[in-house]
Design an enzyme around this catalytic site. Sequence first.
Site, PDB file in Angstrom:
ATOM      1  N   ASP A  11      46.575  91.140  21.338  1.00 38.45           N
ATOM      2  CA  ASP A  11      46.947  90.771  19.968  1.00 38.45           C
ATOM      3  C   ASP A  11      48.034  89.696  19.973  1.00 38.45           C
ATOM      4  O   ASP A  11      48.908  89.696  20.838  1.00 38.45           O
ATOM      5  CB  ASP A  11      47.446  92.026  19.232  1.00 38.45           C
ATOM      6  CG  ASP A  11      47.570  91.788  17.743  1.00 38.45           C
ATOM      7  OD1 ASP A  11      46.876  90.897  17.211  1.00 38.45           O
ATOM      8  OD2 ASP A  11      48.371  92.486  17.099  1.00 38.45           O
ATOM      9  N   HIS A  28      43.491  81.428  20.122  1.00 40.83           N
ATOM     10  CA  HIS A  28      42.458  82.200  20.824  1.00 40.83           C
ATOM     11  C   HIS A  28      42.099  81.532  22.156  1.00 40.83           C
ATOM     12  O   HIS A  28      41.833  82.199  23.144  1.00 40.83           O
ATOM     13  CB  HIS A  28      41.217  82.351  19.939  1.00 40.83           C
ATOM     14  CG  HIS A  28      41.448  83.211  18.723  1.00 40.83           C
ATOM     15  ND1 HIS A  28      42.067  84.450  18.802  1.00 40.83           N
ATOM     16  CD2 HIS A  28      41.160  83.025  17.403  1.00 40.83           C
ATOM     17  CE1 HIS A  28      42.140  84.983  17.588  1.00 40.83           C
ATOM     18  NE2 HIS A  28      41.606  84.129  16.721  1.00 40.83           N
ATOM     19  N   ASN A  59      37.205  93.077  12.775  1.00 40.54           N
ATOM     20  CA  ASN A  59      37.475  91.632  12.922  1.00 40.54           C
ATOM     21  C   ASN A  59      36.311  90.779  12.421  1.00 40.54           C
ATOM     22  O   ASN A  59      36.473  89.605  12.104  1.00 40.54           O
ATOM     23  CB  ASN A  59      37.710  91.243  14.388  1.00 40.54           C
ATOM     24  CG  ASN A  59      39.003  91.749  14.983  1.00 40.54           C
ATOM     25  OD1 ASN A  59      39.094  91.960  16.189  1.00 40.54           O
ATOM     26  ND2 ASN A  59      40.024  91.953  14.162  1.00 40.54           N
ATOM     27  N   ARG A 171      49.315  97.196  24.431  1.00 42.37           N
ATOM     28  CA  ARG A 171      49.053  96.344  23.273  1.00 42.37           C
ATOM     29  C   ARG A 171      50.126  95.275  23.227  1.00 42.37           C
ATOM     30  O   ARG A 171      51.325  95.582  23.229  1.00 42.37           O
ATOM     31  CB  ARG A 171      49.077  97.156  21.969  1.00 42.37           C
ATOM     32  CG  ARG A 171      48.800  96.232  20.777  1.00 42.37           C
ATOM     33  CD  ARG A 171      48.802  96.921  19.431  1.00 42.37           C
ATOM     34  NE  ARG A 171      48.366  95.955  18.420  1.00 42.37           N
ATOM     35  CZ  ARG A 171      47.475  96.200  17.473  1.00 42.37           C
ATOM     36  NH1 ARG A 171      46.953  97.393  17.359  1.00 42.37           N
ATOM     37  NH2 ARG A 171      47.132  95.255  16.620  1.00 42.37           N
TER      38      ARG A 171
END
Length: 223
Positions: A11, A28, A59, A171
Amino acid sequence: MIPRHIAVIMDGNGRWAKKRLLPRIAGHRAGMKRMISLTDDIFSRGIVCCTLFALSTENLARPQEELEGLYGLFREYFTGQTARLKSQGVSLKILGDLTLLPADIARLARTSEEETAGGEKTLAIALGYGGRQDIVRACNEAVKKGEPVTLESFAETLSTGGMPALDLLIRTGKEKRISNFLLFEAAYAELCFSEKLFPDFTGKDLTHALEAYAKRDRRFGRI
Ligand code: FPP
């Protein structure tokens, strides 16, 4: 102790790009670059299984422009990385519902799975994946069979069936939630939340997470 199976919620790509006044897709792309070096790093440390959360069912509601950008990266990844993964003894496995993605990506992903089959390590990529959806799908399979399930048989029916138990879930990107990822599998996983945005998460950050993991007292409910 080195974990056998580590999962990463990648993330923070969007915020990484925003900080640099770049379009989200640049974040990305930086994330994909990081993902490739991070997986190399993970496998070089003796971890045999790695699962990466690349695109959740939820998403898929993102703007089409961002999705198209991500689809372009997935195409690039499967086309460009399959031979490399194979040469490293890494089998690719897709978790999720590939029918939710463009058909050519599903084909590329399946081809990569076939070409890398039989490796001693596993790289699972969650695409069009939702933990709750996977549990519901597995329940329906059990209903069709008409037999009661056990914990073991149910775990085998999940898309992670056959993979080692999840030891460590990382995460990145500051948020402290699981976001519908590996819900059943994370029951006794150790959790690690990093403040770093994914493109900034380095091998050193991985070392810190692994050092923290090694210090955890994993009791699995016992004393
Ligand atoms: C979450 O960050 C990230 C994603 C939804 C996409 C992850 C994709 C990659 C790492 C690219 C390459 C992937 C493959 C499989 C080749 P976010 O967009 O939610 O970031 P934000 O919270 O900062 O907006």
